[in-house]
Design an enzyme around this catalytic site. Sequence first.
Site, PDB file in Angstrom:
ATOM      1  N   GLU A   1       2.602   8.251 -11.116  1.00  0.00           N
ATOM      2  CA  GLU A   1       2.688   6.793 -11.027  1.00  0.00           C
ATOM      3  C   GLU A   1       2.677   6.179 -12.421  1.00  0.00           C
ATOM      4  O   GLU A   1       3.455   5.269 -12.718  1.00  0.00           O
ATOM      5  CB  GLU A   1       1.514   6.246 -10.201  1.00  0.00           C
ATOM      6  CG  GLU A   1       1.614   6.557  -8.711  1.00  0.00           C
ATOM      7  CD  GLU A   1       0.371   6.185  -7.930  1.00  0.00           C
ATOM      8  OE1 GLU A   1       0.459   6.131  -6.699  1.00  0.00           O
ATOM      9  OE2 GLU A   1      -0.688   5.970  -8.556  1.00  0.00           O
TER      10      GLU A   1
ATOM     11  N   ASP B   1       4.487  -0.680  -6.618  1.00  0.00           N
ATOM     12  CA  ASP B   1       3.427   0.213  -6.151  1.00  0.00           C
ATOM     13  C   ASP B   1       2.204  -0.603  -5.763  1.00  0.00           C
ATOM     14  O   ASP B   1       2.071  -1.770  -6.143  1.00  0.00           O
ATOM     15  CB  ASP B   1       3.073   1.214  -7.254  1.00  0.00           C
ATOM     16  CG  ASP B   1       2.353   2.457  -6.742  1.00  0.00           C
ATOM     17  OD1 ASP B   1       2.113   2.549  -5.522  1.00  0.00           O
ATOM     18  OD2 ASP B   1       2.035   3.337  -7.561  1.00  0.00           O
TER      19      ASP B   1
ATOM     20  N   GLY C   1      -4.708   5.746  -7.799  1.00  0.00           N
ATOM     21  CA  GLY C   1      -4.897   7.184  -7.684  1.00  0.00           C
ATOM     22  C   GLY C   1      -5.659   7.627  -6.467  1.00  0.00           C
ATOM     23  O   GLY C   1      -5.994   8.802  -6.335  1.00  0.00           O
ATOM     24  N   GLY C   2      -5.943   6.690  -5.545  1.00  0.00           N
ATOM     25  CA  GLY C   2      -6.616   7.082  -4.318  1.00  0.00           C
ATOM     26  C   GLY C   2      -5.818   8.107  -3.528  1.00  0.00           C
ATOM     27  O   GLY C   2      -6.384   8.938  -2.824  1.00  0.00           O
TER      28      GLY C   2
ATOM     29  N   THR D   1       0.698   1.177   1.243  1.00  0.00           N
ATOM     30  CA  THR D   1       1.449  -0.050   0.990  1.00  0.00           C
ATOM     31  C   THR D   1       2.837   0.273   0.446  1.00  0.00           C
ATOM     32  O   THR D   1       3.830  -0.360   0.826  1.00  0.00           O
ATOM     33  CB  THR D   1       0.688  -0.966   0.017  1.00  0.00           C
ATOM     34  OG1 THR D   1      -0.664  -1.116   0.459  1.00  0.00           O
ATOM     35  CG2 THR D   1       1.333  -2.346  -0.045  1.00  0.00           C
TER      36      THR D   1
END
Length: 221
Positions: free
Chosen positions: A104, A82, A96-97, A31
């Site tokens: 981040e 994000d 965190g995938g 995304t």
Amino acid sequence: MTQDELKQAVARAAIEHVPSGAIIGVGTGSTANFFIDELGKIKNRIEGAVASSEASAKRLRGHGIEVLDLNSLEEDLPVYVDGADEITEHMHMTKGGGGALTREKIVAACSKKFVCIADESKLVPMLGKFPLPVEVIPMARGYVARELKKLGGDPVLRQGFTTDNGNIILDVHNMKIMNPVELESAINQITGVVTNGLFARSPADVFLMGTPNGVKTLTAK
């Protein structure tokens, strides 16, 4: 609408949160990639970006957007955009995938506003269905795994993956996250943990949610 079309829609909507002449924080993942592509269309309106991963930095540069070192800045960023792997109505997230959770979290901490962009499938009543990523110093893997089991999870090493920081990730399965703020702190207290993918102590400020009926704007309840 396809999931990619929903992601594109929220990426376009996020541009409205980008101030002219600013340096902005940019996340990592599919995304966030759509958002970077949208940024490329208005690159002359911004001064540059701080990326949360090497992959995002490369994509930003590919659009001709200057990527700056966070340490070179003298003040916080106005906005960080994000995605999320899961998000609740309280704006608590699991991230965190893609393995960039530590950077981040750093860029998000240095930003005045966190805009989360995701499709409606990411909105959940309780975090925990998506495995919780935990970034770990390699020599502490066994110890941290044992401690995570004591907290009720089933940690699994993410095979063949190393973070941009040179560390490993343990993905914690089967954990019902009733109190994400408390759990975020508890996991971070385990020696050898760099950080975990719970963004609860500092949640999102705005959630732009892609739906077949358009982009909905949610704020914390």
